[in-house]
Design an enzyme around this catalytic site. Structure first.
Site, PDB file in Angstrom:
ATOM      1  N   GLY A  14       0.814  -1.210   0.000  1.00 15.60           N
ATOM      2  CA  GLY A  14       0.000   0.000   0.000  1.00 15.60           C
ATOM      3  C   GLY A  14       0.850   1.263   0.000  1.00 15.60           C
ATOM      4  N   TYR A  15       0.173   2.410  -0.032  1.00 17.37           N
ATOM      5  CA  TYR A  15       0.890   3.681  -0.026  1.00 17.37           C
ATOM      6  C   TYR A  15       1.634   3.891   1.293  1.00 17.37           C
ATOM      7  CZ  TYR A  15      -1.808   4.966  -4.199  1.00 17.37           C
ATOM      8  OH  TYR A  15      -2.362   5.014  -5.455  1.00 17.37           O
ATOM      9  N   CYS A 155      -4.441   9.624  10.500  1.00 15.48           N
ATOM     10  CA  CYS A 155      -4.080  10.851   9.787  1.00 15.48           C
ATOM     11  C   CYS A 155      -4.962  12.033  10.195  1.00 15.48           C
ATOM     12  CB  CYS A 155      -4.123  10.624   8.283  1.00 15.48           C
ATOM     13  SG  CYS A 155      -5.653   9.882   7.669  1.00 15.48           S
ATOM     14  N   ASN A 322      -0.775  13.358   4.812  1.00 14.97           N
ATOM     15  CA  ASN A 322      -1.459  12.212   5.430  1.00 14.97           C
ATOM     16  C   ASN A 322      -0.624  10.932   5.406  1.00 14.97           C
ATOM     17  OD1 ASN A 322      -2.361  12.689   2.518  1.00 14.97           O
ATOM     18  ND2 ASN A 322      -2.912  10.542   2.777  1.00 14.97           N
TER      19      ASN A 322
END
Length: 354
Positions: A14-15, A155, A322
């Site tokens: 994932g990011y 976040c 974020n």
């Protein structure tokens, strides 16, 4: 590399996983020894995260959690909520340090977890006992230094709490808070969805989970731990914004009518003067995402309104990336503290401009 801390990333495609690797691969005291995932098995890191091509020979593996952490000193968990708690239960006996980026161990109230995450927690005693230390350095720096298990904040929770923390610490935060915060599309994850599809996001604004977002109890827990009154409440409306990275939060709070600009200036300075990643913005400028995107820095500021009866309004602004301070970067900041290192390691560089 014999003296380096051996790190494992569980959930690396994932990011958030990409951002963790972008930092840890250049960490002077860390060797990333293994990366696991449930997809892209066998692919090299650079074939999934294009910005990391050629920087490591590691590939994504599918391994049981205990096998994944064999021989490791620390495990970064970048997996979805609800899934992570079960993995943690399997890892506890291994003795490995844990830095968890999910929401599964942030709260102290099991009932709040069940309400906002939609399932019963598999180990509610771990929440009430505080087995995990909440990884917000600006609030818990000394506790993080002593911790073995870190629950890294969310976040939105980081953005909103840091915008309001000076009021809480000054004993000025009570009653209802109203917040609107806009977030970039990367917060929705790497797998495409209708709400992150470019034609529907690039020129659009939309809210989601209004008044029901899972970070609400986390934010209130943080503010109360910092000194907010127990009657403090939060009405929060998140907004999907047409940008890849960043969160911008605007929070409205009421303070006693006698509160002055000088008092608030002192409150912000007292809270953040020695914080390496917090920038207090003033002098005609307000916080903005472009100043922090791609970095671990946070911009905060406020505007004091006129007196209305017994109170006057303070509007608090905060902006961060974020994926960095709102996610992977903050987890590494806490990890650095936990290991006794300079918390700025791999995080000190500014974002891009523009």
């Amino acid at each position: 590399m014999a003296n380096k801390v051996k790190a494992v990333l569980i959930g690396g495609t994932g990011y958030g996983g990409s951002e963790i690797l972008r930092r840890l691969l250049f960490h002077p005291h860390v060797e990333v020894v293994r990366i696991t995932s449930v997809d892209n098995i066998g692919k090299k890191v650079g074939d999934v995260h294009f910005n990391l091509a050629g920087l490591t020979d590691l590939s994504f593996q599918e391994l049981p959690p205990v096998q994944a952490v064999a021989g490791a000193d620390v495990a970064f968990l970048a997996m979805p909520h609800k899934t992570t708690a079960k993995v943690v239960m399997e890892l506890l006996a291994s003795g490995v340090r844990i830095v968890d980026l999910s929401g599964d161990f942030r709260l102290r109230d099991a009932a709040a977890y069940a309400k906002y995450y939609g399932v019963e927690h598999p180990a509610p005693h771990m929440l009430t006992e505080g087995s995990f230390t909440y990884g917000l350095p600006e609030l818990n720096r000394e506790a993080i230094r002593q911790a073995r298990y870190i629950a890294s904040p969310g976040c939105f929770a980081t953005t909103i709490a840091l915008g309001l923390l000076p009021l809480a610490r000054a004993g000025l935060l009570s009653g209802p808070i109203h917040t609107v915060a806009a977030t970039g599309s990367s917060g929705s994850g790497a797998n495409p969805q209708i709400t992150t599809h470019h034609p529907l996001r690039a020129s659009n604004l939309r809210t989601y989970k209004p008044l029901e977002h899972q970070h609400i109890p986390e934010i209130l827990q943080t503010l109360r731990a910092a000194g907010a009154n127990e009657d403090t409440s939060l009405e929060f409306v998140p907004v999907s914004a047409p940008l890849p990275r960043g969160i911008f939060a605007t929070s409205f709070a009421e303070v006693p009518a006698a509160t002055t600009q000088e008092q608030l200036n002192a409150a912000w300075k007292s809270a953040y003067a020695n914080e390496p990643f917090i920038r207090i913005i003033g002098g005609g400028r307000q916080p903005e995402v472009v100043g922090v995107a791609g970095s671990n820095y946070v911009e905060v500021g406020f505007t004091l309104g006129p007196v209305t009866g017994a109170t006057r309004r303070v509007v608090c602004f905060s902006a961060l990336d974020n994926l960095v301070k709102g996610g992977a970067g903050q987890s590494i900041q806490s990890f650095n503290l936990m290991m006794g290192w300079d918390e700025r390691l791999t995080l000190a560089e500014p974002g891009l401009w523009p």
